[in-house]
Design a protein around this motif. Structure first.
Motif, PDB file in Angstrom:
ATOM      1  N   ILE A   1       4.775   0.572  -3.299  1.00 38.20           N
ATOM      2  CA  ILE A   1       5.171   1.020  -1.970  1.00 38.20           C
ATOM      3  C   ILE A   1       6.652   0.719  -1.762  1.00 38.20           C
ATOM      4  O   ILE A   1       7.182  -0.249  -2.301  1.00 38.20           O
ATOM      5  CB  ILE A   1       4.287   0.337  -0.897  1.00 38.20           C
ATOM      6  CG1 ILE A   1       4.393   1.039   0.453  1.00 38.20           C
ATOM      7  CG2 ILE A   1       4.574  -1.144  -0.811  1.00 38.20           C
ATOM      8  CD1 ILE A   1       3.305   0.619   1.437  1.00 38.20           C
ATOM      9  N   LEU A   2       7.306   1.555  -0.987  1.00 40.69           N
ATOM     10  CA  LEU A   2       8.710   1.377  -0.640  1.00 40.69           C
ATOM     11  C   LEU A   2       8.834   1.346   0.872  1.00 40.69           C
ATOM     12  O   LEU A   2       8.212   2.165   1.558  1.00 40.69           O
ATOM     13  CB  LEU A   2       9.550   2.530  -1.216  1.00 40.69           C
ATOM     14  CG  LEU A   2      11.053   2.561  -0.919  1.00 40.69           C
ATOM     15  CD1 LEU A   2      11.805   3.236  -2.056  1.00 40.69           C
ATOM     16  CD2 LEU A   2      11.374   3.262   0.396  1.00 40.69           C
ATOM     17  N   ILE A   3       9.630   0.422   1.365  1.00 37.96           N
ATOM     18  CA  ILE A   3       9.891   0.357   2.805  1.00 37.96           C
ATOM     19  C   ILE A   3      11.403   0.358   2.996  1.00 37.96           C
ATOM     20  O   ILE A   3      12.127  -0.385   2.324  1.00 37.96           O
ATOM     21  CB  ILE A   3       9.201  -0.866   3.457  1.00 37.96           C
ATOM     22  CG1 ILE A   3       9.376  -0.827   4.987  1.00 37.96           C
ATOM     23  CG2 ILE A   3       9.682  -2.177   2.862  1.00 37.96           C
ATOM     24  CD1 ILE A   3       8.456  -1.786   5.719  1.00 37.96           C
ATOM     25  N   ARG A   4      11.878   1.217   3.859  1.00 40.11           N
ATOM     26  CA  ARG A   4      13.310   1.338   4.083  1.00 40.11           C
ATOM     27  C   ARG A   4      13.771   0.290   5.082  1.00 40.11           C
ATOM     28  O   ARG A   4      12.981  -0.234   5.870  1.00 40.11           O
ATOM     29  CB  ARG A   4      13.660   2.750   4.557  1.00 40.11           C
ATOM     30  CG  ARG A   4      13.230   3.806   3.570  1.00 40.11           C
ATOM     31  CD  ARG A   4      13.834   5.164   3.830  1.00 40.11           C
ATOM     32  NE  ARG A   4      13.287   6.154   2.916  1.00 40.11           N
ATOM     33  CZ  ARG A   4      13.690   6.304   1.656  1.00 40.11           C
ATOM     34  NH1 ARG A   4      14.634   5.534   1.171  1.00 40.11           N
ATOM     35  NH2 ARG A   4      13.143   7.228   0.885  1.00 40.11           N
TER      36      ARG A   4
ATOM     37  N   ASN B   1      -8.619 -11.095   1.560  1.00 40.61           N
ATOM     38  CA  ASN B   1      -7.279 -10.495   1.651  1.00 40.61           C
ATOM     39  C   ASN B   1      -6.264 -11.397   0.944  1.00 40.61           C
ATOM     40  O   ASN B   1      -6.383 -12.625   0.958  1.00 40.61           O
ATOM     41  CB  ASN B   1      -6.861 -10.324   3.107  1.00 40.61           C
ATOM     42  CG  ASN B   1      -7.746  -9.336   3.843  1.00 40.61           C
ATOM     43  OD1 ASN B   1      -8.426  -8.509   3.230  1.00 40.61           O
ATOM     44  ND2 ASN B   1      -7.737  -9.431   5.160  1.00 40.61           N
ATOM     45  N   ALA B   2      -5.270 -10.765   0.336  1.00 41.49           N
ATOM     46  CA  ALA B   2      -4.207 -11.505  -0.355  1.00 41.49           C
ATOM     47  C   ALA B   2      -2.873 -11.179   0.292  1.00 41.49           C
ATOM     48  O   ALA B   2      -2.555 -10.002   0.505  1.00 41.49           O
ATOM     49  CB  ALA B   2      -4.156 -11.121  -1.832  1.00 41.49           C
ATOM     50  N   THR B   3      -2.115 -12.209   0.608  1.00 32.96           N
ATOM     51  CA  THR B   3      -0.792 -12.017   1.211  1.00 32.96           C
ATOM     52  C   THR B   3       0.267 -12.671   0.340  1.00 32.96           C
ATOM     53  O   THR B   3       0.146 -13.836  -0.037  1.00 32.96           O
ATOM     54  CB  THR B   3      -0.733 -12.623   2.620  1.00 32.96           C
ATOM     55  OG1 THR B   3      -1.695 -11.979   3.450  1.00 32.96           O
ATOM     56  CG2 THR B   3       0.652 -12.423   3.221  1.00 32.96           C
TER      57      THR B   3
ATOM     58  N   THR C   1      -5.743  -5.807   1.226  1.00 31.99           N
ATOM     59  CA  THR C   1      -7.015  -6.072   1.901  1.00 31.99           C
ATOM     60  C   THR C   1      -8.189  -5.813   0.969  1.00 31.99           C
ATOM     61  O   THR C   1      -8.089  -5.043   0.012  1.00 31.99           O
ATOM     62  CB  THR C   1      -7.159  -5.196   3.147  1.00 31.99           C
ATOM     63  OG1 THR C   1      -7.124  -3.821   2.746  1.00 31.99           O
ATOM     64  CG2 THR C   1      -6.047  -5.465   4.143  1.00 31.99           C
ATOM     65  N   ALA C   2      -9.288  -6.477   1.251  1.00 30.36           N
ATOM     66  CA  ALA C   2     -10.535  -6.281   0.495  1.00 30.36           C
ATOM     67  C   ALA C   2     -10.263  -6.277  -1.008  1.00 30.36           C
ATOM     68  O   ALA C   2     -10.524  -5.293  -1.705  1.00 30.36           O
ATOM     69  CB  ALA C   2     -11.207  -4.981   0.930  1.00 30.36           C
ATOM     70  N   SER C   3      -9.738  -7.378  -1.510  1.00 32.03           N
ATOM     71  CA  SER C   3      -9.279  -7.438  -2.905  1.00 32.03           C
ATOM     72  C   SER C   3     -10.417  -7.159  -3.891  1.00 32.03           C
ATOM     73  O   SER C   3     -11.593  -7.416  -3.618  1.00 32.03           O
ATOM     74  CB  SER C   3      -8.660  -8.806  -3.192  1.00 32.03           C
ATOM     75  OG  SER C   3      -9.635  -9.821  -3.053  1.00 32.03           O
ATOM     76  N   ARG C   4     -10.002  -6.644  -5.046  1.00 33.50           N
ATOM     77  CA  ARG C   4     -10.932  -6.323  -6.127  1.00 33.50           C
ATOM     78  C   ARG C   4     -10.456  -7.008  -7.397  1.00 33.50           C
ATOM     79  O   ARG C   4      -9.282  -7.334  -7.531  1.00 33.50           O
ATOM     80  CB  ARG C   4     -10.957  -4.811  -6.360  1.00 33.50           C
ATOM     81  CG  ARG C   4     -11.278  -3.993  -5.131  1.00 33.50           C
ATOM     82  CD  ARG C   4     -10.988  -2.526  -5.366  1.00 33.50           C
ATOM     83  NE  ARG C   4     -11.252  -1.719  -4.183  1.00 33.50           N
ATOM     84  CZ  ARG C   4     -10.880  -0.451  -4.039  1.00 33.50           C
ATOM     85  NH1 ARG C   4     -10.230   0.158  -5.028  1.00 33.50           N
ATOM     86  NH2 ARG C   4     -11.161   0.213  -2.932  1.00 33.50           N
TER      87      ARG C   4
ATOM     88  N   GLY D   1      -3.131   2.994   1.604  1.00 31.11           N
ATOM     89  CA  GLY D   1      -4.471   2.575   1.194  1.00 31.11           C
ATOM     90  C   GLY D   1      -4.781   1.166   1.660  1.00 31.11           C
ATOM     91  O   GLY D   1      -4.709   0.853   2.848  1.00 31.11           O
ATOM     92  N   ARG D   2      -5.080   0.278   0.716  1.00 30.56           N
ATOM     93  CA  ARG D   2      -5.384  -1.120   1.055  1.00 30.56           C
ATOM     94  C   ARG D   2      -4.133  -1.993   1.146  1.00 30.56           C
ATOM     95  O   ARG D   2      -4.235  -3.214   1.307  1.00 30.56           O
ATOM     96  CB  ARG D   2      -6.327  -1.697  -0.001  1.00 30.56           C
ATOM     97  CG  ARG D   2      -7.716  -1.050  -0.012  1.00 30.56           C
ATOM     98  CD  ARG D   2      -8.651  -1.735  -1.005  1.00 30.56           C
ATOM     99  NE  ARG D   2      -8.186  -1.597  -2.374  1.00 30.56           N
ATOM    100  CZ  ARG D   2      -7.786  -2.611  -3.142  1.00 30.56           C
ATOM    101  NH1 ARG D   2      -7.777  -3.858  -2.666  1.00 30.56           N
ATOM    102  NH2 ARG D   2      -7.393  -2.394  -4.376  1.00 30.56           N
TER     103      ARG D   2
END
Lengths: 112, 113
Positions: free
Chosen positions: B47-50, B18-20, B77-80, B59-60
């Motif tokens: 992605i947008l978050i208000r 996982n990458a954060t 998550t589950a990086s590719r 998704g991931r």
């Protein structure tokens, strides 16, 4: 449905020259914004056009000007080019008041 | 000026991990968005978050927003290997203003196969 298209993809200009970059927005979008992205940096807002008028402007000198045509396409003009103007220029389109913003692939400008 | 600051500037992980990435900003906002940019190419909206939301999934991707700390995080998550790219947060300032979207400097993510 074509997305945001920009031209040219790459160009090289000499200091002091002028350049025009072009953008066609996503179908149905009437608002166009321009951003400058220097290498290793995030994009910086230049200005936004809506109904053929500049609606918002970032912290860029008057050498940067633009235009929007009745078909919503837009041009970015930069006069008296400086070496520091070398960057990726990104065009983005959206509908007024919408948070959904779509970017083109950009125009790489190199000033030598 | 850059409103957002991503942290870390660069991140290298193994495929499957996982990458954060984190983002901090300075002013009140309407919303915060995350974008991906493959080398030298255009920005892709993720992605947008208000401002009244605390967490959002796509998704991931998982994004959190803490307006009291003026910070956001993006978890992949589950990086590719295909996730290798630069990731930017961008804010749309509360009350509008003349700044358009304000971007940070980005996090360069490398996924090792």
């Amino acid at each position: 449905d074509a997305g945001v298209t920009q031209s040219p993809t790459h160009l090289i200009k000499t200091r002091g020259q002028q350049v025009t970059l072009r953008c066609s927005p996503k179908s149905g979008h009437d608002t166009v914004s321009w951003y400058q992205q220097a290498l290793g940096q995030g994009p910086q807002f230049i200005f936004q056009y809506y109904e053929e008028e500049e609606r918002q402007r970032g912290n860029f000198p008057d050498r940067f000007s633009g235009h929007q045509f009745p078909n919503y396409s837009s041009e970015l003009n930069v006069n008296a080019l400086l070496l520091g103007d070398s960057a990726l220029y990104l065009c983005a389109s959206s509908l007024p008041g919408s948070s959904a913003i779509y970017f083109g692939e950009g125009s790489w400008l190199t000033v030598v | 000026s850059q409103q957002g600051e991503e942290d870390p500037q660069a991140l290298s992980i193994q495929e499957g991990e996982n990458a954060t990435m984190n983002c901090s900003y300075k002013t009140s906002i309407n919303n915060l968005q995350w974008y991906r940019q493959n080398s030298g190419r255009g920005l892709v909206h993720l992605i947008l978050i208000r401002s009244n939301e605390r967490e959002k999934h796509s998704g991931r991707l998982r994004v959190t927003l803490d307006t009291s700390k003026k910070s956001s995080s993006l978890l992949i998550t589950a990086s590719r290997a295909a996730d290798t790219a630069s990731y930017f947060c961008a804010t749309d300032r509360d009350g509008g203003g003349a700044d358009g979207l304000t971007f940070g400097k980005g996090t360069h993510l490398i996924i090792q196969p």
